[in-house]
Design an enzyme around this catalytic site. Structure first.
Site, PDB file in Angstrom:
ATOM      1  N   ARG A  53       4.558   5.604  -5.355  1.00 29.22           N
ATOM      2  CA  ARG A  53       4.127   4.252  -5.744  1.00 29.22           C
ATOM      3  C   ARG A  53       4.644   3.230  -4.739  1.00 29.22           C
ATOM      4  O   ARG A  53       4.013   2.219  -4.484  1.00 29.22           O
ATOM      5  CB  ARG A  53       4.619   3.909  -7.164  1.00 29.22           C
ATOM      6  CG  ARG A  53       4.273   2.498  -7.570  1.00 29.22           C
ATOM      7  CD  ARG A  53       4.325   2.194  -9.084  1.00 29.22           C
ATOM      8  NE  ARG A  53       5.106   3.078  -9.880  1.00 29.22           N
ATOM      9  CZ  ARG A  53       6.444   3.000 -10.039  1.00 29.22           C
ATOM     10  NH1 ARG A  53       7.132   2.044  -9.440  1.00 29.22           N
ATOM     11  NH2 ARG A  53       7.069   3.871 -10.794  1.00 29.22           N
ATOM     12  N   TYR A 105     -16.658 -14.445  -7.359  1.00 32.69           N
ATOM     13  CA  TYR A 105     -17.073 -13.162  -7.916  1.00 32.69           C
ATOM     14  C   TYR A 105     -16.845 -13.170  -9.440  1.00 32.69           C
ATOM     15  O   TYR A 105     -15.816 -13.664  -9.916  1.00 32.69           O
ATOM     16  CB  TYR A 105     -16.234 -12.072  -7.239  1.00 32.69           C
ATOM     17  CG  TYR A 105     -16.526 -10.690  -7.713  1.00 32.69           C
ATOM     18  CD1 TYR A 105     -17.701 -10.051  -7.352  1.00 32.69           C
ATOM     19  CD2 TYR A 105     -15.617 -10.009  -8.521  1.00 32.69           C
ATOM     20  CE1 TYR A 105     -17.971  -8.764  -7.803  1.00 32.69           C
ATOM     21  CE2 TYR A 105     -15.880  -8.725  -8.959  1.00 32.69           C
ATOM     22  CZ  TYR A 105     -17.067  -8.114  -8.597  1.00 32.69           C
ATOM     23  OH  TYR A 105     -17.328  -6.858  -9.038  1.00 32.69           O
ATOM     24  N   ASP A 177     -10.918 -15.047  -0.392  1.00 35.61           N
ATOM     25  CA  ASP A 177     -11.606 -13.765  -0.594  1.00 35.61           C
ATOM     26  C   ASP A 177     -12.599 -13.621   0.564  1.00 35.61           C
ATOM     27  O   ASP A 177     -13.626 -14.303   0.608  1.00 35.61           O
ATOM     28  CB  ASP A 177     -12.315 -13.779  -1.957  1.00 35.61           C
ATOM     29  CG  ASP A 177     -13.034 -12.462  -2.272  1.00 35.61           C
ATOM     30  OD1 ASP A 177     -13.357 -11.724  -1.318  1.00 35.61           O
ATOM     31  OD2 ASP A 177     -13.293 -12.203  -3.459  1.00 35.61           O
ATOM     32  N   LYS A 202     -16.482  -2.851  -0.316  1.00 34.75           N
ATOM     33  CA  LYS A 202     -17.721  -3.367   0.272  1.00 34.75           C
ATOM     34  C   LYS A 202     -17.785  -3.039   1.766  1.00 34.75           C
ATOM     35  O   LYS A 202     -17.787  -1.876   2.122  1.00 34.75           O
ATOM     36  CB  LYS A 202     -17.838  -4.863  -0.036  1.00 34.75           C
ATOM     37  CG  LYS A 202     -17.487  -5.228  -1.489  1.00 34.75           C
ATOM     38  CD  LYS A 202     -18.460  -4.668  -2.519  1.00 34.75           C
ATOM     39  CE  LYS A 202     -17.971  -4.792  -3.963  1.00 34.75           C
ATOM     40  NZ  LYS A 202     -17.541  -6.097  -4.392  1.00 34.75           N
TER      41      LYS A 202
HETATM   42  C1  LIG Z   1     -16.697  -6.612  -5.401  1.00 32.36           C
HETATM   43  C2  LIG Z   1     -15.969  -7.891  -5.182  1.00 32.36           C
HETATM   44  C3  LIG Z   1     -14.710  -8.109  -5.749  1.00 32.36           C
HETATM   45  C4  LIG Z   1     -14.040  -7.096  -6.671  1.00 32.36           C
HETATM   46  O1  LIG Z   1     -13.735  -5.916  -5.985  1.00 32.36           O
HETATM   47  P1  LIG Z   1     -13.684  -4.458  -6.698  1.00 32.36           P
HETATM   48  O2  LIG Z   1     -13.326  -3.582  -5.564  1.00 32.36           O
HETATM   49  O3  LIG Z   1     -15.055  -4.207  -7.267  1.00 32.36           O
HETATM   50  O4  LIG Z   1     -12.648  -4.529  -7.754  1.00 32.36           O
HETATM   51  C5  LIG Z   1     -14.069  -9.308  -5.473  1.00 32.36           C
HETATM   52  N1  LIG Z   1     -14.643 -10.238  -4.687  1.00 32.36           N
HETATM   53  C6  LIG Z   1     -15.871 -10.059  -4.142  1.00 32.36           C
HETATM   54  C7  LIG Z   1     -16.449 -11.132  -3.288  1.00 32.36           C
HETATM   55  C8  LIG Z   1     -16.573  -8.889  -4.365  1.00 32.36           C
HETATM   56  O5  LIG Z   1     -17.794  -8.735  -3.827  1.00 32.36           O
END
Ligand SMILES: *Cc1c(COP(=O)(O)O)cnc(C)c1O
Length: 386
Positions: A53, A105, A177, A202
Protein backbone atom coordinates in the site's frame (compact mmCIF):
# COMPACT_ATOMS: atom_id res chain seq x y z
CA UNK A 1 18.12 6.80 -19.77
CA UNK A 2 21.10 8.78 -18.50
CA UNK A 3 21.39 12.53 -17.87
CA UNK A 4 18.87 15.21 -16.86
CA UNK A 5 15.42 14.17 -18.07
CA UNK A 6 14.16 17.79 -17.84
CA UNK A 7 16.22 18.61 -20.94
CA UNK A 8 14.64 15.86 -23.04
CA UNK A 9 11.64 16.08 -25.33
CA UNK A 10 8.13 14.96 -24.43
CA UNK A 11 8.07 11.56 -26.12
CA UNK A 12 11.55 10.69 -24.82
CA UNK A 13 10.35 11.33 -21.29
CA UNK A 14 7.06 9.52 -21.95
CA UNK A 15 9.03 6.41 -22.89
CA UNK A 16 11.90 6.61 -20.40
CA UNK A 17 11.26 8.94 -17.44
CA UNK A 18 11.04 7.07 -14.16
CA UNK A 19 11.66 3.71 -15.83
CA UNK A 20 15.18 2.40 -15.36
CA UNK A 21 15.84 -1.11 -16.71
CA UNK A 22 15.05 -3.69 -14.01
CA UNK A 23 18.14 -3.85 -11.73
CA UNK A 24 17.88 -7.64 -11.30
CA UNK A 25 17.69 -8.65 -14.99
CA UNK A 26 17.97 -5.59 -17.22
CA UNK A 27 14.36 -6.10 -18.44
CA UNK A 28 13.62 -3.01 -20.51
CA UNK A 29 10.04 -2.79 -19.25
CA UNK A 30 9.28 -2.16 -15.60
CA UNK A 31 8.03 -5.53 -14.29
CA UNK A 32 4.59 -5.92 -12.76
CA UNK A 33 5.58 -6.29 -9.11
CA UNK A 34 2.69 -8.46 -7.94
CA UNK A 35 3.57 -8.59 -4.27
CA UNK A 36 1.88 -7.41 -1.09
CA UNK A 37 4.99 -7.44 1.10
CA UNK A 38 8.80 -7.45 0.93
CA UNK A 39 11.21 -9.70 2.83
CA UNK A 40 13.53 -7.73 5.10
CA UNK A 41 17.26 -8.56 5.36
CA UNK A 42 17.33 -8.34 9.14
CA UNK A 43 15.41 -6.53 11.88
CA UNK A 44 15.35 -2.84 11.03
CA UNK A 45 17.07 -3.34 7.64
CA UNK A 46 15.11 -3.44 4.39
CA UNK A 47 15.51 -2.30 0.78
CA UNK A 48 13.15 0.66 1.08
CA UNK A 49 10.08 -1.51 0.49
CA UNK A 50 7.93 -2.74 3.36
CA UNK A 51 4.28 -3.09 2.30
CA UNK A 52 2.57 -2.59 -1.07
CA UNK A 53 0.00 0.00 0.00
CA UNK A 54 2.94 2.28 0.78
CA UNK A 55 5.50 1.25 -1.88
CA UNK A 56 5.22 -0.66 -5.15
CA UNK A 57 7.95 -0.33 -7.82
CA UNK A 58 5.52 -0.52 -10.79
CA UNK A 59 3.29 2.18 -9.33
CA UNK A 60 6.32 4.31 -8.44
CA UNK A 61 7.59 4.18 -12.04
CA UNK A 62 4.24 5.55 -13.23
CA UNK A 63 4.31 8.22 -10.51
CA UNK A 64 7.80 9.40 -11.54
CA UNK A 65 6.76 9.34 -15.18
CA UNK A 66 3.65 11.53 -14.81
CA UNK A 67 5.54 13.96 -12.55
CA UNK A 68 8.06 14.40 -15.37
CA UNK A 69 5.42 14.83 -18.08
CA UNK A 70 3.48 17.46 -16.11
CA UNK A 71 6.66 19.20 -14.89
CA UNK A 72 5.81 18.59 -11.21
CA UNK A 73 7.73 17.47 -8.14
CA UNK A 74 5.88 14.25 -7.34
CA UNK A 75 3.24 11.96 -8.83
CA UNK A 76 0.67 9.87 -6.94
CA UNK A 77 -1.35 7.03 -8.51
CA UNK A 78 -4.86 5.96 -7.50
CA UNK A 79 -7.35 3.22 -8.31
CA UNK A 80 -9.48 5.61 -10.43
CA UNK A 81 -9.81 9.26 -11.32
CA UNK A 82 -12.44 9.62 -8.60
CA UNK A 83 -10.07 8.07 -6.01
CA UNK A 84 -7.51 10.73 -7.04
CA UNK A 85 -10.09 13.52 -6.61
CA UNK A 86 -11.20 12.08 -3.24
CA UNK A 87 -7.59 12.21 -2.09
CA UNK A 88 -7.15 15.72 -3.49
CA UNK A 89 -10.17 16.97 -1.55
CA UNK A 90 -8.59 15.90 1.77
CA UNK A 91 -6.57 19.12 1.43
CA UNK A 92 -9.74 20.95 2.45
CA UNK A 93 -10.95 20.88 6.06
CA UNK A 94 -14.48 21.06 7.48
CA UNK A 95 -15.78 24.62 7.32
CA UNK A 96 -13.48 25.53 4.43
CA UNK A 97 -14.71 26.35 0.95
CA UNK A 98 -14.08 25.21 -2.63
CA UNK A 99 -14.82 27.10 -5.84
CA UNK A 100 -15.34 24.72 -8.78
CA UNK A 101 -16.25 24.84 -12.48
CA UNK A 102 -20.03 24.39 -12.82
CA UNK A 103 -19.58 21.85 -15.63
CA UNK A 104 -17.07 19.52 -13.96
CA UNK A 105 -17.21 15.77 -14.58
CA UNK A 106 -20.47 14.36 -13.16
CA UNK A 107 -18.65 12.11 -10.68
CA UNK A 108 -16.82 15.11 -9.24
CA UNK A 109 -20.11 16.96 -8.80
CA UNK A 110 -21.65 13.91 -7.09
CA UNK A 111 -18.66 13.47 -4.75
CA UNK A 112 -18.77 17.09 -3.62
CA UNK A 113 -22.56 17.47 -3.36
CA UNK A 114 -23.57 14.05 -1.99
CA UNK A 115 -20.53 12.72 -0.09
CA UNK A 116 -18.16 15.49 1.01
CA UNK A 117 -20.99 17.89 1.91
CA UNK A 118 -21.55 15.51 4.86
CA UNK A 119 -18.14 16.63 6.15
CA UNK A 120 -19.08 20.32 5.93
CA UNK A 121 -17.03 21.14 2.83
CA UNK A 122 -18.82 23.98 1.05
CA UNK A 123 -18.61 24.29 -2.74
CA UNK A 124 -19.60 27.21 -4.97
CA UNK A 125 -20.24 26.25 -8.61
CA UNK A 126 -19.30 28.97 -11.08
CA UNK A 127 -18.63 29.44 -14.78
CA UNK A 128 -14.84 29.51 -14.45
CA UNK A 129 -14.47 30.61 -18.08
CA UNK A 130 -15.44 34.01 -16.63
CA UNK A 131 -12.67 35.19 -14.25
CA UNK A 132 -15.02 37.77 -12.69
CA UNK A 133 -17.31 34.94 -11.55
CA UNK A 134 -14.35 33.20 -9.89
CA UNK A 135 -13.30 36.42 -8.17
CA UNK A 136 -16.85 37.03 -6.88
CA UNK A 137 -17.11 33.51 -5.43
CA UNK A 138 -13.85 33.59 -3.43
CA UNK A 139 -14.29 33.95 0.36
CA UNK A 140 -11.82 34.09 3.25
CA UNK A 141 -12.59 30.36 3.78
CA UNK A 142 -11.79 29.38 0.16
CA UNK A 143 -8.98 26.85 0.22
CA UNK A 144 -9.18 25.45 -3.34
CA UNK A 145 -10.14 26.52 -6.84
CA UNK A 146 -10.87 23.39 -8.87
CA UNK A 147 -11.20 23.73 -12.64
CA UNK A 148 -11.55 21.54 -15.69
CA UNK A 149 -10.54 22.92 -19.09
CA UNK A 150 -11.82 22.09 -21.66
CA UNK A 151 -15.04 20.98 -19.97
CA UNK A 152 -17.48 18.25 -20.92
CA UNK A 153 -19.55 18.43 -23.09
CA UNK A 154 -19.57 22.16 -24.01
CA UNK A 155 -15.74 22.46 -24.23
CA UNK A 156 -15.70 25.55 -21.98
CA UNK A 157 -12.24 27.04 -21.54
CA UNK A 158 -10.78 28.53 -18.34
CA UNK A 159 -7.83 30.92 -18.41
CA UNK A 160 -5.37 28.98 -16.23
CA UNK A 161 -2.93 31.83 -15.53
CA UNK A 162 -5.84 34.14 -14.62
CA UNK A 163 -7.38 31.48 -12.37
CA UNK A 164 -4.02 30.84 -10.64
CA UNK A 165 -3.56 34.54 -9.95
CA UNK A 166 -7.00 34.83 -8.32
CA UNK A 167 -6.55 31.63 -6.27
CA UNK A 168 -3.14 32.67 -4.95
CA UNK A 169 -4.21 36.21 -4.13
CA UNK A 170 -6.95 34.70 -1.93
CA UNK A 171 -4.61 32.18 -0.26
CA UNK A 172 -6.11 29.19 -2.13
CA UNK A 173 -4.54 26.52 -4.35
CA UNK A 174 -5.46 25.95 -7.99
CA UNK A 175 -6.13 22.29 -8.86
CA UNK A 176 -6.77 21.40 -12.51
CA UNK A 177 -8.43 18.27 -13.92
CA UNK A 178 -6.27 17.92 -17.06
CA UNK A 179 -7.93 14.73 -18.34
CA UNK A 180 -9.27 16.16 -21.63
CA UNK A 181 -6.07 17.84 -22.89
CA UNK A 182 -3.44 15.44 -21.45
CA UNK A 183 0.05 16.74 -20.58
CA UNK A 184 1.00 16.45 -24.25
CA UNK A 185 -1.21 19.44 -25.13
CA UNK A 186 -1.51 21.29 -21.81
CA UNK A 187 0.61 21.47 -18.66
CA UNK A 188 -1.29 23.52 -16.05
CA UNK A 189 1.67 23.76 -13.64
CA UNK A 190 3.46 25.91 -16.25
CA UNK A 191 0.56 28.39 -15.97
CA UNK A 192 0.67 28.63 -12.18
CA UNK A 193 -1.53 25.73 -11.06
CA UNK A 194 -0.43 23.93 -7.89
CA UNK A 195 -1.90 20.48 -8.52
CA UNK A 196 -2.83 18.53 -11.64
CA UNK A 197 -5.30 15.65 -11.60
CA UNK A 198 -5.97 13.02 -14.29
CA UNK A 199 -8.39 10.25 -14.95
CA UNK A 200 -5.66 8.01 -16.41
CA UNK A 201 -8.55 5.86 -17.65
CA UNK A 202 -8.85 8.22 -20.63
CA UNK A 203 -6.07 9.51 -22.93
CA UNK A 204 -3.09 8.54 -20.72
CA UNK A 205 -3.93 4.84 -20.78
CA UNK A 206 -5.63 5.37 -24.12
CA UNK A 207 -6.62 1.77 -24.81
CA UNK A 208 -9.88 1.48 -22.81
CA UNK A 209 -8.50 -1.41 -20.75
CA UNK A 210 -7.84 -0.02 -17.25
CA UNK A 211 -9.04 2.48 -14.65
CA UNK A 212 -6.61 4.82 -12.97
CA UNK A 213 -6.20 8.26 -11.42
CA UNK A 214 -3.19 10.52 -10.92
CA UNK A 215 -2.24 13.59 -8.92
CA UNK A 216 0.86 15.69 -9.59
CA UNK A 217 2.05 18.15 -6.95
CA UNK A 218 4.24 21.17 -7.58
CA UNK A 219 4.89 21.93 -3.90
CA UNK A 220 6.69 19.51 -1.56
CA UNK A 221 4.12 19.92 1.24
CA UNK A 222 1.26 18.86 -1.07
CA UNK A 223 3.20 15.83 -2.31
CA UNK A 224 3.96 14.79 1.25
CA UNK A 225 0.29 15.12 2.17
CA UNK A 226 -0.87 13.03 -0.82
CA UNK A 227 1.68 10.30 0.02
CA UNK A 228 0.47 10.35 3.64
CA UNK A 229 -3.20 10.08 2.60
CA UNK A 230 -2.35 7.29 0.11
CA UNK A 231 -0.79 5.33 2.96
CA UNK A 232 -3.59 6.19 5.39
CA UNK A 233 -6.70 5.93 3.19
CA UNK A 234 -5.24 3.42 0.73
CA UNK A 235 -6.97 4.20 -2.60
CA UNK A 236 -3.77 3.29 -4.47
CA UNK A 237 -3.43 1.91 -8.01
CA UNK A 238 -2.63 -1.81 -8.37
CA UNK A 239 0.53 -2.91 -10.22
CA UNK A 240 -1.25 -4.45 -13.24
CA UNK A 241 -3.15 -1.24 -14.00
CA UNK A 242 -0.02 0.83 -13.32
CA UNK A 243 1.77 -1.29 -15.93
CA UNK A 244 -1.02 -0.82 -18.51
CA UNK A 245 -1.03 2.94 -17.90
CA UNK A 246 2.77 3.16 -18.29
CA UNK A 247 2.49 1.16 -21.50
CA UNK A 248 -0.21 3.51 -22.79
CA UNK A 249 1.73 6.67 -21.95
CA UNK A 250 4.71 5.56 -24.07
CA UNK A 251 2.67 6.32 -27.21
CA UNK A 252 0.84 9.39 -25.87
CA UNK A 253 2.52 11.84 -28.25
CA UNK A 254 1.78 9.92 -31.47
CA UNK A 255 -1.73 9.06 -30.30
CA UNK A 256 -2.59 12.67 -29.38
CA UNK A 257 -1.30 13.92 -32.74
CA UNK A 258 -3.55 11.47 -34.56
CA UNK A 259 -6.51 12.03 -32.20
CA UNK A 260 -6.26 15.72 -32.96
CA UNK A 261 -5.79 15.35 -36.74
CA UNK A 262 -8.90 13.15 -36.88
CA UNK A 263 -10.75 15.47 -34.49
CA UNK A 264 -10.07 18.58 -36.56
CA UNK A 265 -11.18 16.85 -39.76
CA UNK A 266 -14.46 15.72 -38.21
CA UNK A 267 -15.08 19.11 -36.52
CA UNK A 268 -14.61 20.95 -39.84
CA UNK A 269 -16.89 18.47 -41.59
CA UNK A 270 -19.63 18.85 -38.95
CA UNK A 271 -19.26 22.64 -38.90
CA UNK A 272 -19.98 22.77 -42.65
CA UNK A 273 -22.82 20.21 -42.59
CA UNK A 274 -26.25 21.63 -43.41
CA UNK A 275 -28.16 19.42 -40.95
CA UNK A 276 -25.88 20.12 -37.98
CA UNK A 277 -26.44 23.15 -35.75
CA UNK A 278 -23.73 24.45 -33.45
CA UNK A 279 -20.45 22.53 -33.17
CA UNK A 280 -18.44 22.80 -29.95
CA UNK A 281 -14.71 22.20 -30.54
CA UNK A 282 -12.00 24.50 -29.14
CA UNK A 283 -10.16 24.37 -32.48
CA UNK A 284 -12.94 26.18 -34.35
CA UNK A 285 -12.11 29.89 -34.65
CA UNK A 286 -15.62 30.89 -33.48
CA UNK A 287 -15.52 28.75 -30.32
CA UNK A 288 -15.76 30.78 -27.09
CA UNK A 289 -12.35 30.44 -25.47
CA UNK A 290 -10.56 29.51 -28.71
CA UNK A 291 -7.92 32.23 -28.20
CA UNK A 292 -7.43 31.49 -24.49
CA UNK A 293 -7.02 27.77 -25.23
CA UNK A 294 -4.50 28.52 -27.99
CA UNK A 295 -2.43 30.56 -25.54
CA UNK A 296 -2.24 27.85 -22.89
CA UNK A 297 -2.34 24.59 -24.88
CA UNK A 298 -0.58 23.30 -27.98
CA UNK A 299 -3.53 21.34 -29.41
CA UNK A 300 -7.31 21.13 -29.42
CA UNK A 301 -7.82 17.44 -28.77
CA UNK A 302 -10.42 15.00 -29.95
CA UNK A 303 -13.67 15.80 -28.14
CA UNK A 304 -16.44 17.39 -30.16
CA UNK A 305 -20.08 18.10 -29.31
CA UNK A 306 -22.66 19.02 -31.93
CA UNK A 307 -26.37 19.79 -32.00
CA UNK A 308 -28.67 17.92 -34.37
CA UNK A 309 -31.76 19.79 -33.15
CA UNK A 310 -33.79 17.22 -31.19
CA UNK A 311 -33.75 14.02 -29.17
CA UNK A 312 -35.27 12.20 -32.16
CA UNK A 313 -32.46 13.47 -34.39
CA UNK A 314 -29.80 12.44 -31.87
CA UNK A 315 -31.36 8.97 -31.66
CA UNK A 316 -31.22 8.59 -35.45
CA UNK A 317 -27.50 9.47 -35.55
CA UNK A 318 -26.61 7.27 -32.55
CA UNK A 319 -28.56 4.29 -33.89
CA UNK A 320 -27.15 4.55 -37.44
CA UNK A 321 -23.38 4.74 -36.75
CA UNK A 322 -21.49 1.57 -37.67
CA UNK A 323 -17.78 2.28 -37.12
CA UNK A 324 -18.32 4.47 -34.05
CA UNK A 325 -19.47 2.80 -30.82
CA UNK A 326 -22.28 4.11 -28.62
CA UNK A 327 -20.66 4.33 -25.17
CA UNK A 328 -19.69 6.60 -22.29
CA UNK A 329 -16.03 7.38 -21.60
CA UNK A 330 -13.45 8.95 -23.89
CA UNK A 331 -9.80 9.09 -24.84
CA UNK A 332 -9.38 5.54 -26.18
CA UNK A 333 -8.19 4.39 -29.59
CA UNK A 334 -11.76 3.74 -30.74
CA UNK A 335 -14.24 6.47 -31.63
CA UNK A 336 -17.08 6.70 -29.11
CA UNK A 337 -20.35 8.54 -29.63
CA UNK A 338 -22.69 9.47 -26.79
CA UNK A 339 -25.74 11.49 -25.82
CA UNK A 340 -24.90 13.75 -22.83
CA UNK A 341 -28.52 14.62 -21.88
CA UNK A 342 -29.52 10.98 -21.28
CA UNK A 343 -26.12 9.39 -20.56
CA UNK A 344 -23.31 11.32 -18.83
CA UNK A 345 -25.51 14.23 -17.67
CA UNK A 346 -28.81 12.40 -17.01
CA UNK A 347 -28.56 13.24 -13.29
CA UNK A 348 -28.46 17.00 -13.97
CA UNK A 349 -31.99 18.51 -13.63
CA UNK A 350 -33.54 19.43 -17.02
CA UNK A 351 -33.66 23.18 -16.36
CA UNK A 352 -30.02 23.20 -15.29
CA UNK A 353 -29.05 21.14 -18.37
CA UNK A 354 -30.78 23.68 -20.62
CA UNK A 355 -28.99 26.53 -18.84
CA UNK A 356 -25.63 24.83 -19.45
CA UNK A 357 -26.47 24.29 -23.13
CA UNK A 358 -26.73 20.50 -22.83
CA UNK A 359 -29.79 20.35 -25.12
CA UNK A 360 -31.57 17.13 -26.15
CA UNK A 361 -30.09 17.28 -29.67
CA UNK A 362 -26.50 17.40 -28.42
CA UNK A 363 -24.25 14.50 -29.47
CA UNK A 364 -20.67 14.05 -28.25
CA UNK A 365 -17.79 12.37 -30.03
CA UNK A 366 -14.49 11.13 -28.61
CA UNK A 367 -12.62 10.79 -31.87
CA UNK A 368 -10.34 7.76 -32.02
CA UNK A 369 -7.47 6.65 -34.20
CA UNK A 370 -9.34 4.86 -36.99
CA UNK A 371 -8.85 5.73 -40.65
CA UNK A 372 -10.39 9.20 -40.93
CA UNK A 373 -12.09 8.46 -44.26
CA UNK A 374 -13.99 5.64 -42.56
CA UNK A 375 -15.05 7.97 -39.73
CA UNK A 376 -16.22 10.65 -42.20
CA UNK A 377 -18.16 8.10 -44.23
CA UNK A 378 -19.75 6.76 -41.05
CA UNK A 379 -20.88 10.24 -39.94
CA UNK A 380 -22.12 11.00 -43.44
CA UNK A 381 -24.36 7.93 -43.65
CA UNK A 382 -25.59 8.48 -40.07
CA UNK A 383 -26.44 12.16 -40.68
CA UNK A 384 -28.19 11.22 -43.93
CA UNK A 385 -30.93 9.69 -41.73
CA UNK A 386 -31.91 13.13 -40.40
C1 LIG B 1 -13.56 10.03 -16.35
C2 LIG B 1 -13.26 11.35 -15.72
C3 LIG B 1 -13.07 11.46 -14.34
C4 LIG B 1 -13.22 10.27 -13.39
O1 LIG B 1 -12.25 9.30 -13.64
P1 LIG B 1 -12.48 7.72 -13.37
O2 LIG B 1 -11.18 7.15 -13.78
O3 LIG B 1 -13.64 7.30 -14.23
O4 LIG B 1 -12.77 7.56 -11.93
C5 LIG B 1 -12.75 12.70 -13.82
N1 LIG B 1 -12.64 13.78 -14.62
C6 LIG B 1 -12.84 13.70 -15.96
C7 LIG B 1 -12.70 14.93 -16.79
C8 LIG B 1 -13.15 12.49 -16.55
O5 LIG B 1 -13.36 12.44 -17.88
Amino acid sequence: MKGDPKKLGFSTRAIHAGQEPDPATGAINVPIYATSTYVQDELGKHKGYEYARVQNPTREALERNIASLEGGLSGHAYASGMAAISTLMTMVKAGEHIVASHTVYGGTYRLLTQVLDRYDLQTSWVDTSNLDEIEAAMTPQTRMLFVETPTNPMMGITDLAGAAEIAHRHGAVLAVDNTFASPYFQRPLEHGADIVMHSATKFLNGHSDALGGLLVAARPEDGEWFAFVSKSAGAVLGPFDAYLTLRGIKTLEVRMERHEANGRTLADYLDAHGKVGRVFYPGLAGHPGHDVHRRQASGFGALISFDVGSLAGAKIVLDRVRVMSLAESLGGIETLISHPATMTHAAVPTAERQRLGIVDGLVRLSVGLENVADLLADLEQALAGL
